[in-house]
Each structure stands twice: as C-alpha cells, then as structure tokens.
Scaffold this motif. Structure first.
Motif, PDB file in Angstrom:
ATOM      1  N   VAL A 121       0.768  -1.242   0.079  1.00 32.31           N
ATOM      2  CA  VAL A 121      -0.035  -0.063   0.021  1.00 32.31           C
ATOM      3  C   VAL A 121       0.867   1.304  -0.024  1.00 32.31           C
ATOM      4  CG1 VAL A 121      -1.849  -1.220   1.337  1.00 32.31           C
ATOM      5  CG2 VAL A 121      -0.036   0.374   2.518  1.00 32.31           C
ATOM      6  N   LEU A 122       0.360   2.496  -0.521  1.00 31.40           N
ATOM      7  CA  LEU A 122       1.171   3.579  -0.730  1.00 31.40           C
ATOM      8  C   LEU A 122       0.302   4.740   0.423  1.00 31.40           C
ATOM      9  CD1 LEU A 122       3.428   5.484  -1.599  1.00 31.40           C
ATOM     10  CD2 LEU A 122       1.919   5.962  -3.559  1.00 31.40           C
ATOM     11  N   GLU A 173       1.386  14.526  -9.075  1.00 34.76           N
ATOM     12  CA  GLU A 173       2.293  13.664  -9.742  1.00 34.76           C
ATOM     13  C   GLU A 173       3.461  12.857  -9.123  1.00 34.76           C
ATOM     14  OE1 GLU A 173       2.902  12.458 -12.893  1.00 34.76           O
ATOM     15  OE2 GLU A 173       0.790  12.967 -13.139  1.00 34.76           O
ATOM     16  N   ALA A 174       3.680  13.172  -7.907  1.00 33.96           N
ATOM     17  CA  ALA A 174       4.637  12.343  -7.092  1.00 33.96           C
ATOM     18  C   ALA A 174       4.000  11.070  -6.588  1.00 33.96           C
ATOM     19  CB  ALA A 174       4.987  13.123  -5.682  1.00 33.96           C
ATOM     20  N   ALA A 175       2.545  11.252  -6.296  1.00 33.03           N
ATOM     21  CA  ALA A 175       1.851   9.750  -6.167  1.00 33.03           C
ATOM     22  C   ALA A 175       2.059   8.905  -7.263  1.00 33.03           C
ATOM     23  CB  ALA A 175       0.624  10.103  -5.708  1.00 33.03           C
ATOM     24  N   ALA A 176       1.732   9.555  -8.546  1.00 31.88           N
ATOM     25  CA  ALA A 176       1.456   8.935  -9.671  1.00 31.88           C
ATOM     26  C   ALA A 176       2.914   8.284 -10.260  1.00 31.88           C
ATOM     27  CB  ALA A 176       0.986   9.682 -10.982  1.00 31.88           C
ATOM     28  N   ASP A 177       4.030   9.022  -9.968  1.00 27.08           N
ATOM     29  CA  ASP A 177       5.264   8.583 -10.241  1.00 27.08           C
ATOM     30  C   ASP A 177       5.602   7.104  -9.389  1.00 27.08           C
ATOM     31  OD1 ASP A 177       6.142  10.297 -12.142  1.00 27.08           O
ATOM     32  OD2 ASP A 177       7.137  11.538 -10.828  1.00 27.08           O
ATOM     33  N   ASP A 230      -5.393   6.040 -13.604  1.00 27.74           N
ATOM     34  CA  ASP A 230      -5.303   4.858 -14.457  1.00 27.74           C
ATOM     35  C   ASP A 230      -4.587   3.667 -14.076  1.00 27.74           C
ATOM     36  OD1 ASP A 230      -6.256   6.366 -16.723  1.00 27.74           O
ATOM     37  OD2 ASP A 230      -4.302   7.042 -17.238  1.00 27.74           O
ATOM     38  N   PHE A 231      -4.526   3.580 -12.582  1.00 29.69           N
ATOM     39  CA  PHE A 231      -3.631   2.605 -11.592  1.00 29.69           C
ATOM     40  C   PHE A 231      -4.790   1.721 -11.088  1.00 29.69           C
ATOM     41  CE2 PHE A 231      -0.605   5.983 -12.081  1.00 29.69           C
ATOM     42  CZ  PHE A 231       0.587   5.285 -12.586  1.00 29.69           C
ATOM     43  N   ASP A 232      -4.563   0.637 -11.165  1.00 26.11           N
ATOM     44  CA  ASP A 232      -5.673  -0.320 -10.448  1.00 26.11           C
ATOM     45  C   ASP A 232      -5.528  -0.500  -9.148  1.00 26.11           C
ATOM     46  OD1 ASP A 232      -7.607  -2.344 -10.271  1.00 26.11           O
ATOM     47  OD2 ASP A 232      -6.605  -4.010 -10.736  1.00 26.11           O
ATOM     48  N   CYS A 233      -5.650   0.697  -8.264  1.00 29.97           N
ATOM     49  CA  CYS A 233      -5.712   0.635  -6.976  1.00 29.97           C
ATOM     50  C   CYS A 233      -6.805   1.428  -6.276  1.00 29.97           C
ATOM     51  CB  CYS A 233      -4.418   1.176  -6.540  1.00 29.97           C
ATOM     52  SG  CYS A 233      -3.688   2.630  -6.863  1.00 29.97           S
ATOM     53  N   LEU A 290       3.566   5.176  -8.166  1.00 27.97           N
ATOM     54  CA  LEU A 290       2.648   3.894  -8.677  1.00 27.97           C
ATOM     55  C   LEU A 290       3.592   3.465  -9.867  1.00 27.97           C
ATOM     56  CD1 LEU A 290      -0.949   5.084  -8.047  1.00 27.97           C
ATOM     57  CD2 LEU A 290       0.685   3.545  -6.623  1.00 27.97           C
ATOM     58  N   ARG A 291       3.898   4.406 -10.577  1.00 28.60           N
ATOM     59  CA  ARG A 291       4.548   3.788 -11.868  1.00 28.60           C
ATOM     60  C   ARG A 291       5.725   3.007 -11.819  1.00 28.60           C
ATOM     61  NH1 ARG A 291       4.275   9.053 -13.900  1.00 28.60           N
ATOM     62  NH2 ARG A 291       2.163   9.130 -14.361  1.00 28.60           N
TER      63      ARG A 291
END
Ligand SMILES: *Cc1c(COP(=O)(O)O)cnc(C)c1O
Length: 378
Positions: free
Chosen positions: A82-83, A119-123, A158-161, A125-126
């Motif tokens: 988890v994040l 964007e930091a959260a998306a980064d 776009d992430f499955d979370c 997850l990437r």
C-alpha cells in the motif's frame, strides 16, 4: 467565566449547536424497531449529498479512527503493498494502521506544512506496480494543510488501486467530490465539521471497494463492514448504535441543509482568510503557504519560546482554547480550529484574545475585519 461560553477553537471536537445537543437528549428507542430504522436509513441517505456520493455510507459507533481502521481491516490483506501519502500525524496514522494489519507499507512523505504534488503519487505507482491502495489525508489537521485530493485522484486514476481518503476534518466544511474525484473510500467523524458530539464515524464505499472486500481475510469482527452492509439492507446496524448521537446528527443535518453546502464552504474559506490575515498582521509566521492553507484549521509557528505557555494563558486568562502542536510540531506551533459551528465573529474573538495577550491591540482584528468587509461586499 462561564464555562459554556469558552471559545473552543481546536480542530475537533468542535462546538455543538444547542439544538443539536438538545436533540441528542431524546428518549431511547428500540434500535431494531420501525421508528429508529427509518430514522437511521434517512440520516445515512441525507449524508450522501454531504459526501457528494452515490456510494453506500456506513455508520459506525466510534471516533474517526474507527472508520480508518475499518477501511484497512476490510480492504487490505497481510502483505498487500500500500502507498501512504503522509505529511503529518494523520498521514502517519494511516501508515500505523496499515502496519498493524501487516501490510507492506510504502510511505511517500512530504514536508510537514506542505501538500503533496499529485504527480509524485502517480510517479511512485509507476515505479511500484504492485501497490493495491493509496491512502491520503484530505485535511492534515496537525499542520493545517489541505491536500489536492482531486488532483491526486486524477493522477492515479489509471492505476488499478483503491483510493482511500481521510476526510475527518474536512467533510461537511470543505468541498470534497467523492464520486467525481474517483475516491473509493471516504472516512469521517461526527465531531468535526458535522457539528455533533464525538462518537460516530462514517465511511463511504464504492462498488470497486465492495468487490475487493470479498477477497480480504484480515482479522476483524466489530468493524467487519460486510456485516454492516448486510444489516443495512434491513436499515439496521449489526450492534447497538450510538442512538443519541444519531438524533444529534439528524439535527445537525437540518442545520447543514438549511445553510447549504456552497455557503458552508465559502464560510470556511472566509474564516481561513480572516485568521490568516489577522495572524500575518501580527507578524507571526503561518506554517502553511496560501496554496495549501486549510479552510478548517490554521497552524501558527511563532518565534517565541514558550508556545505551550501561550496556549495555556489564552485558555486560562482569556477563555480561548487553542490546540498546541502534535508529533514533531509539539511545542512549536499553535493551531486555531475554525470548522463546523463557527462564524467570522468567532474569528474576531479569537484574534482579539491573541492580540490582547501580545499587547498588539486591534492589529489582528483590523486586518481580519477588512477581509470580512471585502467578502460581504461592504
Ligand atoms: C480528528 C481527526 C481524525 C480522527 O481522530 P479521532 O480522534 O479518532 O476521531 C482523523 N484524521 C484527521 C485528519 C483528524 O483531524
């Protein structure tokens, strides 16, 4: 001085309107009888517009943390990654709860006093494709930061979370579009913007989260949301609910509906702007820049040594109860709560006590009054 005329200016519990207190004194009911069942169903339905959601809302007897724990216990398996986005005590609380349920906890920490860049959260997850849920705090009460929950929602869409948000100190005072912003789970409590006594927590759950729940085996009993969902079909709770507090909340909803959400949101923004103008006029540093400033609580980081003594003296000598700092900000900040049953006049009262204590007569209030006058269009 009158004990019921204190200015309770902490970030929860907050002052409760007389009508709400009186409603809470109503007679006990059979919680499985027709009257209370329809009352409960009605209250949970009326909370949906406040949550800005079509999702199911469950009421829990407990403080806000019970809703947070319910979210983790029902949606996170041991070893799930988890994040947690954390910039204060309440972000850290998400991490603590997730660790207690033996999750693989990743913490993306941002400075206390700032909000997180979506964007930091998306980064993150990437770079970590196995993360199953993102935990965020809408209004970080320990610092007075309002996070960009809409922006984070868009960045991680776009992430499955699952997207799980602590909105304990914002929901009902600050705009939070649960469905539009893609939030699966929102946690809140009765004693903050909802203007009721502490003791009820609420959690909204998306269909996606309901599906995930079926595959989670973390130990839980009192907070097993599946049993709440099943009993909700019959407009009941699995265990005895805090009946008095539901009476109180019903009256609080009357008050909220009468004022209207838009007006409530702008009143909170006005109180924020008045407090910030007043504190700035005294030359006291605000912890948080305008960009992240919370509409419900303002943290001040004064340069004098004894912040705790200052808070105690405001309480004992002036009848204004502020909050000190929490965690690593203990003894270094004081916080002014301005959520729920609070008005622009309350802000002037609070600022008057602060400027009096500092011998800076009329300075903070003058600045706040100008903000007020501009806003009401005088
Ligand atoms: C008050 C608060 C909570 C919940 O605290 P409880 O004491 O359990 O009600 C959680 N998150 C935030 C941001 C809060 O302000």
């Amino acid at each position: 001085m009158f004990s019921d005329r204190k200015q309770l200016r902490i970030p929860g519990p907050t002052p409760v309107p007389h009508k709400v207190l009186a409603a809470g004194a109503g007679p006990m009911a059979n919680h499985r009888g027709p009257d209370f069942k329809s009352q409960l169903a009605n209250i949970l339905e009326r909370l949906k517009p406040v949550f800005q959601t079509e999702n199911t809302i469950i009421g829990l007897t407990g403080s806000g943390t019970s809703a947070m724990e319910a979210a983790v216990a029902n949606l996170i398996n041991p070893n799930d990654s988890v994040l947690v986005l954390s910039g204060g005590v309440f972000g850290d609380r998400w991490a603590q709860i997730c660790r207690a349920f033996q999750a693989d906890v990743h913490v993306l920490e941002y400075p206390w006093g700032e909000g997180i860049a979506p964007e930091a959260a998306a980064d993150y997850l990437r770079r970590h494709s196995h993360i199953k849920a993102v935990f965020a705090t809408h209004n970080e009460s320990s610092t007075g930061v309002l996070n960009d929950i809409a922006g984070i929602g868009a960045a991680i869409a776009d992430f499955d979370c699952l997207y799980i948000v602590d909105a304990v100190s914002s929901l009902g005072g600050v705009d939070l579009k649960t469905d539009e912003w893609g939030i699966d789970v929102v946690c809140t409590a009765s004693q903050k913007c909802l203007m009721a006594p502490p003791g009820l927590a609420f959690i909204s759950i998306s269909n996606r989260a309901k599906e995930r729940m079926k595959a989670v085996s973390s130990p839980r009993f009192y907070l097993d949301l599946q049993s709440y969902l099943e009993m909700l079909e019959r407009s009941e709770t699995p265990y005895t609910p805090n009946i008095s507090h539901f009476y109180a909340l019903e009256e609080a909803l009357n008050i909220i509906e009468a004022e209207g959400l838009e007006q409530i949101f702008s009143r909170h923004l006005l109180m924020r702007d008045m407090v910030r103008a007043g504190i700035s006029a005294l030359g006291l540093p605000l912890l948080v820049a305008d960009q992240w400033a919370s509409p419900t609580v303002t943290a001040v980081k004064p340069d004098f040594d004894d912040v705790s003594g200052f808070v105690a003296s405001l309480r004992d000598d002036f009848g204004v109860e502020l909050a000190g700092g929490q965690g690593r900000l203990a003894g270094r900040v004081f916080r002014i709560g301005h959520m729920g049953y609070a008005t622009p006049l309350d802000m002037l009262t609070t600022l008057a006590a602060i400027e009096t204590k500092l011998g800076r007569f009329g300075q903070a209030t003058a600045a706040a009054e100008q903000v007020w006058l501009q806003t009401v269009g005088g």
